[in-house]
Design a protein around this motif. Structure first.
Motif, mmCIF file in Angstrom:
data_model
loop_
_atom_site.group_PDB
_atom_site.id
_atom_site.type_symbol
_atom_site.label_atom_id
_atom_site.label_comp_id
_atom_site.label_asym_id
_atom_site.label_seq_id
_atom_site.Cartn_x
_atom_site.Cartn_y
_atom_site.Cartn_z
ATOM 1 N N THR A 7 0.838 -1.205 0.000
ATOM 2 C CA THR A 7 0.000 0.000 0.000
ATOM 3 C C THR A 7 0.871 1.254 0.000
ATOM 4 O O THR A 7 0.654 2.184 -0.778
ATOM 5 N N HIS A 8 1.881 1.266 0.889
ATOM 6 C CA HIS A 8 2.804 2.401 0.941
ATOM 7 C C HIS A 8 3.590 2.530 -0.360
ATOM 8 O O HIS A 8 3.790 3.634 -0.872
ATOM 9 N N LEU A 9 4.016 1.399 -0.888
ATOM 10 C CA LEU A 9 4.781 1.426 -2.140
ATOM 11 C C LEU A 9 3.922 1.934 -3.294
ATOM 12 O O LEU A 9 4.416 2.672 -4.153
ATOM 13 N N GLN A 10 2.650 1.565 -3.306
ATOM 14 C CA GLN A 10 1.742 2.055 -4.353
ATOM 15 C C GLN A 10 1.597 3.574 -4.255
ATOM 16 O O GLN A 10 1.636 4.278 -5.262
ATOM 17 N N VAL A 24 7.576 5.227 -13.926
ATOM 18 C CA VAL A 24 8.465 6.085 -13.146
ATOM 19 C C VAL A 24 9.805 6.109 -13.879
ATOM 20 O O VAL A 24 10.358 5.052 -14.208
ATOM 21 N N SER A 25 10.317 7.302 -14.143
ATOM 22 C CA SER A 25 11.572 7.443 -14.879
ATOM 23 C C SER A 25 12.781 7.256 -13.960
ATOM 24 O O SER A 25 12.655 7.285 -12.728
ATOM 25 N N LEU A 26 13.937 7.098 -14.567
ATOM 26 C CA LEU A 26 15.175 6.970 -13.796
ATOM 27 C C LEU A 26 15.457 8.238 -12.998
ATOM 28 O O LEU A 26 15.941 8.165 -11.866
ATOM 29 N N ASP A 27 15.137 9.400 -13.588
ATOM 30 C CA ASP A 27 15.334 10.656 -12.866
ATOM 31 C C ASP A 27 14.470 10.693 -11.604
ATOM 32 O O ASP A 27 14.910 11.164 -10.551
ATOM 33 N N GLU A 28 13.249 10.214 -11.715
ATOM 34 C CA GLU A 28 12.356 10.179 -10.553
ATOM 35 C C GLU A 28 12.874 9.203 -9.494
ATOM 36 O O GLU A 28 12.806 9.484 -8.291
ATOM 37 N N LEU A 29 13.421 8.072 -9.947
ATOM 38 C CA LEU A 29 14.023 7.115 -8.995
ATOM 39 C C LEU A 29 15.225 7.732 -8.298
ATOM 40 O O LEU A 29 15.404 7.573 -7.084
ATOM 41 N N MET A 30 16.047 8.436 -9.080
ATOM 42 C CA MET A 30 17.226 9.077 -8.489
ATOM 43 C C MET A 30 16.802 10.134 -7.472
ATOM 44 O O MET A 30 17.414 10.257 -6.411
ATOM 45 N N TRP A 31 15.746 10.883 -7.776
ATOM 46 C CA TRP A 31 15.233 11.879 -6.843
ATOM 47 C C TRP A 31 14.780 11.204 -5.548
ATOM 48 O O TRP A 31 15.084 11.664 -4.452
ATOM 49 N N LEU A 32 14.058 10.090 -5.684
ATOM 50 C CA LEU A 32 13.589 9.344 -4.515
ATOM 51 C C LEU A 32 14.761 8.852 -3.675
ATOM 52 O O LEU A 32 14.768 9.012 -2.450
ATOM 53 N N LEU A 33 15.746 8.270 -4.318
ATOM 54 C CA LEU A 33 16.910 7.757 -3.587
ATOM 55 C C LEU A 33 17.636 8.878 -2.852
ATOM 56 O O LEU A 33 18.102 8.688 -1.733
ATOM 57 N N GLY A 50 17.936 -1.554 -15.738
ATOM 58 C CA GLY A 50 17.991 -2.184 -17.049
ATOM 59 C C GLY A 50 17.014 -1.627 -18.066
ATOM 60 O O GLY A 50 16.830 -2.209 -19.125
ATOM 61 N N GLN A 51 16.341 -0.527 -17.744
ATOM 62 C CA GLN A 51 15.411 0.102 -18.678
ATOM 63 C C GLN A 51 15.260 1.577 -18.328
ATOM 64 O O GLN A 51 15.749 2.023 -17.297
ATOM 65 N N LYS A 52 14.585 2.316 -19.181
ATOM 66 C CA LYS A 52 14.453 3.773 -18.995
ATOM 67 C C LYS A 52 13.376 4.157 -17.985
ATOM 68 O O LYS A 52 13.470 5.173 -17.330
ATOM 69 N N CYS A 53 12.326 3.353 -17.890
ATOM 70 C CA CYS A 53 11.206 3.626 -16.986
ATOM 71 C C CYS A 53 10.751 2.320 -16.332
ATOM 72 O O CYS A 53 10.981 1.241 -16.870
ATOM 73 N N LEU A 54 10.092 2.460 -15.197
ATOM 74 C CA LEU A 54 9.574 1.296 -14.486
ATOM 75 C C LEU A 54 8.068 1.389 -14.312
ATOM 76 O O LEU A 54 7.547 2.431 -13.900
ATOM 77 N N GLY A 55 7.390 0.281 -14.602
ATOM 78 C CA GLY A 55 5.995 0.156 -14.232
ATOM 79 C C GLY A 55 5.933 -0.223 -12.753
ATOM 80 O O GLY A 55 6.960 -0.418 -12.093
ATOM 81 N N TYR A 56 4.726 -0.348 -12.227
ATOM 82 C CA TYR A 56 4.567 -0.622 -10.798
ATOM 83 C C TYR A 56 5.237 -1.940 -10.382
ATOM 84 O O TYR A 56 5.943 -1.977 -9.370
ATOM 85 N N ASP A 58 7.738 -3.542 -11.818
ATOM 86 C CA ASP A 58 9.191 -3.348 -11.869
ATOM 87 C C ASP A 58 9.672 -2.475 -10.710
ATOM 88 O O ASP A 58 10.752 -2.678 -10.172
ATOM 89 N N PHE A 59 8.841 -1.495 -10.328
ATOM 90 C CA PHE A 59 9.164 -0.638 -9.191
ATOM 91 C C PHE A 59 9.238 -1.472 -7.909
ATOM 92 O O PHE A 59 10.138 -1.294 -7.091
ATOM 93 N N LEU A 60 8.285 -2.407 -7.732
ATOM 94 C CA LEU A 60 8.313 -3.305 -6.570
ATOM 95 C C LEU A 60 9.584 -4.147 -6.569
ATOM 96 O O LEU A 60 10.222 -4.331 -5.526
ATOM 97 N N PHE A 61 9.954 -4.663 -7.734
ATOM 98 C CA PHE A 61 11.179 -5.456 -7.848
ATOM 99 C C PHE A 61 12.399 -4.602 -7.514
ATOM 100 O O PHE A 61 13.293 -5.032 -6.798
ATOM 101 N N PHE A 62 12.423 -3.369 -8.010
ATOM 102 C CA PHE A 62 13.513 -2.440 -7.719
ATOM 103 C C PHE A 62 13.618 -2.201 -6.210
ATOM 104 O O PHE A 62 14.696 -2.242 -5.630
#
Length: 158
Positions: A7-10, A24-33, A50-56, A58-62
């Motif tokens: 729920t929190h991850l969503q 979610v783009s790599l830039d957005e992931l970098m901002w989060l990190l 391994g890709q330019k953007c993540l779906g939900y 893939d985001f969970l896997f990340f």
């Protein structure tokens, strides 16, 4: 980093997905990190994702990958810290084990404490009392294990 519920991850994913395209783009992931004090270089993120953007999904896997990586790093640091502590304790033990026989006698304790300026009037019975508290096998000496327990303030008598 403690595990978050799906729920929190969503919610996090939805906040990161500013344009609502389900990615979610790599830039957005970098901002989060960066925000969670885990900054990373772009090439590291690209390699990890391994890709330019993540779906939900893939985001969970990340996220799971980050948690596992963080746990491995924490375990490594704890093990390294324990190794350093063990080395420091062995060095301290050698300061007291004046004859190098692997044991600290009452006389060695008395001499060492006096040399270190920690006890001006060290009496034999006082040294024996100090040793007795941690002398598990009652041989009148402290071996390294007993010395370690003493230095880490572990008292099996309590």
């Amino acid at each position: 980093m403690s595990p978050l519920s799906t729920t929190h991850l969503q919610r996090i994913f939805n906040k990161l997905d500013k344009n609502g395209d389900g990615l979610v783009s790599l830039d957005e992931l970098m901002w989060l990190l960066e925000k969670i004090s885990m900054p990373a270089k772009r090439d590291e993120i690209e390699l990890l994702v391994g890709q330019k953007c993540l779906g939900y999904i893939d985001f969970l896997f990340f996220y799971q990958t980050l948690i596992k990586r963080n746990m491995v790093q924490e375990n490594f640091l704890i093990e390294h810290e324990n190794e350093m502590s063990e080395m420091d304790l062995r060095e301290a033990f050698r300061v007291f084990d004046l004859d190098g026989d692997g044991f600290i006698s009452c006389e060695e304790l008395q001499i060492s404490l006096s040399r270190l300026g920690l006890w001006d009037e060290c009496r034999v019975q006082d040294c024996n009392l100090m040793i007795d508290v941690y002398d598990k096998n009652s041989d009148g000496f402290l071996d390294f294990g007993e010395f370690k327990d003493m230095m880490l303030l572990k008292d099996d008598h309590s």
